[in-house]
Design an enzyme around this catalytic site. Structure first.
Site, PDB file in Angstrom:
ATOM      1  N   ASP A  56       0.850  -1.204   0.000  1.00  0.00           N
ATOM      2  CA  ASP A  56       0.000   0.000   0.000  1.00  0.00           C
ATOM      3  C   ASP A  56       0.880   1.247   0.000  1.00  0.00           C
ATOM      4  O   ASP A  56       1.483   1.571   1.023  1.00  0.00           O
ATOM      5  CB  ASP A  56      -0.933  -0.002   1.225  1.00  0.00           C
ATOM      6  CG  ASP A  56      -1.917   1.142   1.166  1.00  0.00           C
ATOM      7  OD1 ASP A  56      -2.880   1.061   0.385  1.00  0.00           O
ATOM      8  OD2 ASP A  56      -1.708   2.140   1.885  1.00  0.00           O
ATOM      9  N   GLU A  58       1.798   5.211   0.028  1.00  0.00           N
ATOM     10  CA  GLU A  58       1.331   6.574   0.299  1.00  0.00           C
ATOM     11  C   GLU A  58       2.166   7.481  -0.597  1.00  0.00           C
ATOM     12  O   GLU A  58       3.338   7.197  -0.867  1.00  0.00           O
ATOM     13  CB  GLU A  58       1.490   6.961   1.771  1.00  0.00           C
ATOM     14  CG  GLU A  58       0.731   6.076   2.736  1.00  0.00           C
ATOM     15  CD  GLU A  58      -0.761   5.939   2.456  1.00  0.00           C
ATOM     16  OE1 GLU A  58      -1.385   6.933   2.021  1.00  0.00           O
ATOM     17  OE2 GLU A  58      -1.307   4.838   2.650  1.00  0.00           O
ATOM     18  N   ASP A 156      -2.329   1.586  -6.999  1.00  0.00           N
ATOM     19  CA  ASP A 156      -0.906   1.454  -6.634  1.00  0.00           C
ATOM     20  C   ASP A 156      -0.057   0.948  -7.809  1.00  0.00           C
ATOM     21  O   ASP A 156       0.965   1.549  -8.138  1.00  0.00           O
ATOM     22  CB  ASP A 156      -0.759   0.491  -5.439  1.00  0.00           C
ATOM     23  CG  ASP A 156      -1.509   0.975  -4.218  1.00  0.00           C
ATOM     24  OD1 ASP A 156      -0.889   1.501  -3.281  1.00  0.00           O
ATOM     25  OD2 ASP A 156      -2.754   0.823  -4.201  1.00  0.00           O
ATOM     26  N   HIS A 213      -4.723   5.446   6.250  1.00  0.00           N
ATOM     27  CA  HIS A 213      -3.820   6.182   5.345  1.00  0.00           C
ATOM     28  C   HIS A 213      -2.375   6.208   5.836  1.00  0.00           C
ATOM     29  O   HIS A 213      -1.557   6.938   5.273  1.00  0.00           O
ATOM     30  CB  HIS A 213      -4.311   7.615   5.059  1.00  0.00           C
ATOM     31  CG  HIS A 213      -5.654   7.654   4.381  1.00  0.00           C
ATOM     32  ND1 HIS A 213      -5.919   7.018   3.188  1.00  0.00           N
ATOM     33  CD2 HIS A 213      -6.832   8.240   4.744  1.00  0.00           C
ATOM     34  CE1 HIS A 213      -7.179   7.226   2.848  1.00  0.00           C
ATOM     35  NE2 HIS A 213      -7.760   7.946   3.786  1.00  0.00           N
ATOM     36  N   ASP A 218      -2.387   0.419   6.807  1.00  0.00           N
ATOM     37  CA  ASP A 218      -3.313  -0.006   5.751  1.00  0.00           C
ATOM     38  C   ASP A 218      -2.977  -1.435   5.309  1.00  0.00           C
ATOM     39  O   ASP A 218      -3.872  -2.271   5.111  1.00  0.00           O
ATOM     40  CB  ASP A 218      -3.252   0.943   4.543  1.00  0.00           C
ATOM     41  CG  ASP A 218      -3.940   2.289   4.812  1.00  0.00           C
ATOM     42  OD1 ASP A 218      -4.590   2.432   5.871  1.00  0.00           O
ATOM     43  OD2 ASP A 218      -3.830   3.195   3.960  1.00  0.00           O
TER      44      ASP A 218
HETATM   45  P1  AMP Z   1      -4.537   5.289   0.678  1.00  0.00           P
HETATM   46  O1  AMP Z   1      -3.805   4.030   0.334  1.00  0.00           O
HETATM   47  O2  AMP Z   1      -6.008   5.202   0.575  1.00  0.00           O
HETATM   48  O3  AMP Z   1      -4.077   5.690   2.045  1.00  0.00           O
HETATM   49  O4  AMP Z   1      -4.100   6.407  -0.319  1.00  0.00           O
HETATM   50  C1  AMP Z   1      -2.912   6.376  -1.068  1.00  0.00           C
HETATM   51  C2  AMP Z   1      -2.577   7.757  -1.524  1.00  0.00           C
HETATM   52  O5  AMP Z   1      -3.654   8.280  -2.308  1.00  0.00           O
HETATM   53  C3  AMP Z   1      -2.373   8.787  -0.437  1.00  0.00           C
HETATM   54  O6  AMP Z   1      -1.060   8.749   0.108  1.00  0.00           O
HETATM   55  C4  AMP Z   1      -2.605  10.070  -1.204  1.00  0.00           C
HETATM   56  O7  AMP Z   1      -1.513  10.411  -2.006  1.00  0.00           O
HETATM   57  C5  AMP Z   1      -3.754   9.672  -2.113  1.00  0.00           C
HETATM   58  N1  AMP Z   1      -5.055   9.984  -1.471  1.00  0.00           N
HETATM   59  C6  AMP Z   1      -5.822   9.158  -0.743  1.00  0.00           C
HETATM   60  N2  AMP Z   1      -6.926   9.785  -0.317  1.00  0.00           N
HETATM   61  C7  AMP Z   1      -6.853  11.037  -0.776  1.00  0.00           C
HETATM   62  C8  AMP Z   1      -7.679  12.201  -0.676  1.00  0.00           C
HETATM   63  N3  AMP Z   1      -8.823  12.171  -0.012  1.00  0.00           N
HETATM   64  N4  AMP Z   1      -7.271  13.330  -1.294  1.00  0.00           N
HETATM   65  C9  AMP Z   1      -6.111  13.371  -1.986  1.00  0.00           C
HETATM   66  N5  AMP Z   1      -5.282  12.308  -2.121  1.00  0.00           N
HETATM   67  C10 AMP Z   1      -5.636  11.171  -1.527  1.00  0.00           C
HETATM   68 MG    MG Z   2      -2.818   3.756   2.310  1.00  0.00          MG
HETATM   69 MG    MG Z   3      -3.970   2.420  -0.709  1.00  0.00          MG
END
Ligand code: AMP
Ligand code: MG
Ligand code: MG
Length: 252
Positions: A56, A58, A156, A213, A218
């Site tokens: 996952d 970020e 990803d 996040h 995650d």
């Molecule tokens: P996640 O795996 O859902 O934590 O998200 C992976 C990446 O997607 C994050 O590190 C952000 O770069 C982007 N991301 C996730 N949610 C958002 C959001 N609400 N607004 C902008 N970017 C996001």
């Molecule tokens: Mg994440």
């Molecule tokens: Mg993710």
């Protein structure tokens, strides 16, 4: 006989009814209480993979528009045994972004990653080399050992890694070319399409762990979902593939 260890008493039956619609729980009603019992389907079937590699990313982000190029700032992978579904090894690296070196307040608030966690860390090229070393040390590159990445969504490995590698002219190892989208596996198993990671937890009887996040947290939650879906008798299949112009073949 119903064992105490598998009973949960709840005064609210709303959630239970939702889960029961999925066939996940068996309900018995007694006055003012709902008796929740885990369904019997905890038989893990033989899988097509020796290891599942839960990943996952970020990445740099902002509101209302993400920066370009977006760059990976956290890269965690959990090596999950394909029979027991236990985590056997972990790769975890914060990554220093090049183009937008300063994290935005929005990004820090979303991911919990502060500037000091990426400053002085390796850039993406070095990090991918470390992933390769970890894969080698963990026997994941040996002939005959079958592994596959598991992600929540296709972003990803279909979008993020290829776009960053294309931008910086970095070859992508071929092992990143196929993956399982856990949302698709969940949907195949339950008949319900989840909008994200969080909505998959409760129907599977899982609690959220850690900080949403945070890449590593995650991954832990996705690994729990993976195991719970396996316990429902699911046999995982590759759900996504991509072909890159610049790849590193394992034979090179
Ligand atoms: P996640 O795996 O859902 O934590 O998200 C992976 C990446 O997607 C994050 O590190 C952000 O770069 C982007 N991301 C996730 N949610 C958002 C959001 N609400 N607004 C902008 N970017 C996001
Ligand atoms: Mg994440
Ligand atoms: Mg993710």
């Amino acid at each position: 006989m119903i064992s105490h260890s598998i009973l949960k008493l709840s005064k609210s039956c709303a959630r239970t009814a939702k889960a029961a619609r999925l066939g996940l729980l068996v309900e018995l009603f007694i006055p003012n209480y709902t008796v929740r019992m885990a369904s019997s389907s905890s038989e893990i079937k033989r899988q097509n993979f020796d290891y599942f590699l839960v990943l996952d990313f970020e990445a740099t982000c902002d509101n209302p528009k993400n920066p370009f190029p977006q760059e990976i700032i956290e890269l965690p992978i959990l090596k999950v045994n394909g029979q027991t579904f236990e985590v056997e090894s972990q790769f975890h690296q914060y990554v220093q972004p090049r183009v937008h070196a300063e994290l935005t307040p929005f990004c820090t608030e979303l991911t919990g990653i502060i500037q000091e966690m990426v400053d002085g860390q390796p850039h993406i090229e070095e990090t991918l080399q470390s992933v390769d070393k970890w894969m080698l040390e963990n026997g994941l590159l040996e002939p005959g050992v079958k592994s596959v990445f598991v992600t929540c969504g296709d972003w990803d490995l279909r979008r993020m890694l290829p776009s960053q590698c294309n931008h910086f002219n970095i070859p992508i190892p071929t092992y990143f070319n196929k993956w399982i989208n856990i949302k698709r596996a969940f949907s195949d198993s339950t008949g319900m399409w989840p909008s994200g990671m969080i909505p998959m937890l409760e129907p599977l009887g899982l609690r959220h762990q850690g900080r949403h996040h945070s890449g590593i947290d995650d991954c832990k939650n996705i690994a729990n979902i993976l195991k719970a879906v396996a316990e429902r008798g699911h046999v995982f299949q590759v759900t996504g593939t991509s072909v890159h112009l610049m790849t590193v073949s394992l034979d090179d």
